[in-house]
Design a protein around this motif. Structure first.
Motif, PDB file in Angstrom:
ATOM      1  N   SER A   2     -10.165 -41.006 -35.533  1.00 40.57           N
ATOM      2  CA  SER A   2     -10.309 -39.571 -35.750  1.00 40.57           C
ATOM      3  C   SER A   2      -9.153 -39.065 -36.605  1.00 40.57           C
ATOM      4  N   GLU A  43      -0.678 -35.424 -34.134  1.00 36.45           N
ATOM      5  CA  GLU A  43      -1.552 -35.320 -32.960  1.00 36.45           C
ATOM      6  C   GLU A  43      -2.960 -35.717 -33.361  1.00 36.45           C
ATOM      7  N   ASN A  44      -3.672 -36.270 -32.391  1.00 40.70           N
ATOM      8  CA  ASN A  44      -5.044 -36.679 -32.669  1.00 40.70           C
ATOM      9  C   ASN A  44      -5.979 -35.488 -32.494  1.00 40.70           C
ATOM     10  N   ALA A  45      -7.262 -35.723 -32.656  1.00 42.12           N
ATOM     11  CA  ALA A  45      -8.246 -34.635 -32.617  1.00 42.12           C
ATOM     12  C   ALA A  45      -8.237 -33.897 -31.281  1.00 42.12           C
ATOM     13  N   ASP A  46      -7.774 -34.586 -30.211  1.00 41.55           N
ATOM     14  CA  ASP A  46      -7.711 -33.948 -28.885  1.00 41.55           C
ATOM     15  C   ASP A  46      -6.397 -33.223 -28.651  1.00 41.55           C
ATOM     16  N   GLY A  47      -5.532 -33.204 -29.672  1.00 40.95           N
ATOM     17  CA  GLY A  47      -4.244 -32.525 -29.519  1.00 40.95           C
ATOM     18  C   GLY A  47      -3.207 -33.358 -28.790  1.00 40.95           C
ATOM     19  N   VAL A  48      -3.481 -34.655 -28.616  1.00 41.20           N
ATOM     20  CA  VAL A  48      -2.517 -35.542 -27.952  1.00 41.20           C
ATOM     21  C   VAL A  48      -1.520 -36.051 -28.983  1.00 41.20           C
TER      22      VAL A  48
END
Length: 147
Positions: A2, A43-48
């Motif tokens: 992602s 950050e990845n698509a999940d905000g992590v």
């Protein structure tokens, strides 16, 4: 994979950055909210939070530090993107030389134009930094890139 978003670090990223560095076997004990002003995170698509890199400035020199990528995001080009963005940040703030210490990633940094140098050739300010003076072992390779 992602899409990753690289952004300036915020004070509330501190714990996540420290955790990421710990997972990667990197020192985080000297990272403070104040130091985060020259840090970037991915950050990845999940905000992590899945990546970090920081600059620690010493006049016209800066230490490139705390480059880490979470295991699931490795081999995606993220490390190189973080280095490139940190170099842009350094150039924009009149840093002419980037220095780093590494025990594991010398080959990676060679690909990005960093060359091995004698640690003693660093400026007095750099040598007095926590990274040089305390945290990174004498066995760590010292590398430099002129911007």
């Amino acid at each position: 994979m992602s899409t990753m978003k690289i952004r300036a670090a915020r004070s509330d990223d501190l714990d996540a950055i420290k955790a990421l560095l710990g997972e990667n076997g990197l020192q985080a004990s000297d990272i403070t909210v104040l130091l985060l002003k020259d840090f970037l995170v991915a950050e990845n698509a999940d905000g992590v939070l899945v990546g970090s890199v920081g600059l620690e400035r010493f006049g016209g020199n800066a230490l490139l530090r705390s480059l880490a990528v979470a295991q699931p995001a490795r081999n995606s080009g993220l490390g190189g993107n973080l280095v490139a963005r940190a170099e842009d940040l350094a150039r924009a703030s009149d840093v002419s030389e980037l220095w780093l210490l590494t025990t594991t990633a010398a080959d990676f940094f060679l690909r990005w134009g960093y060359g091995a140098v004698n640690r003693s050739s660093a400026s007095a300010e750099l040598l007095a930094s926590t990274q040089f003076a305390q945290l990174c072992p004498a066995s760590a390779g010292c590398m430099k890139k002129t911007l």
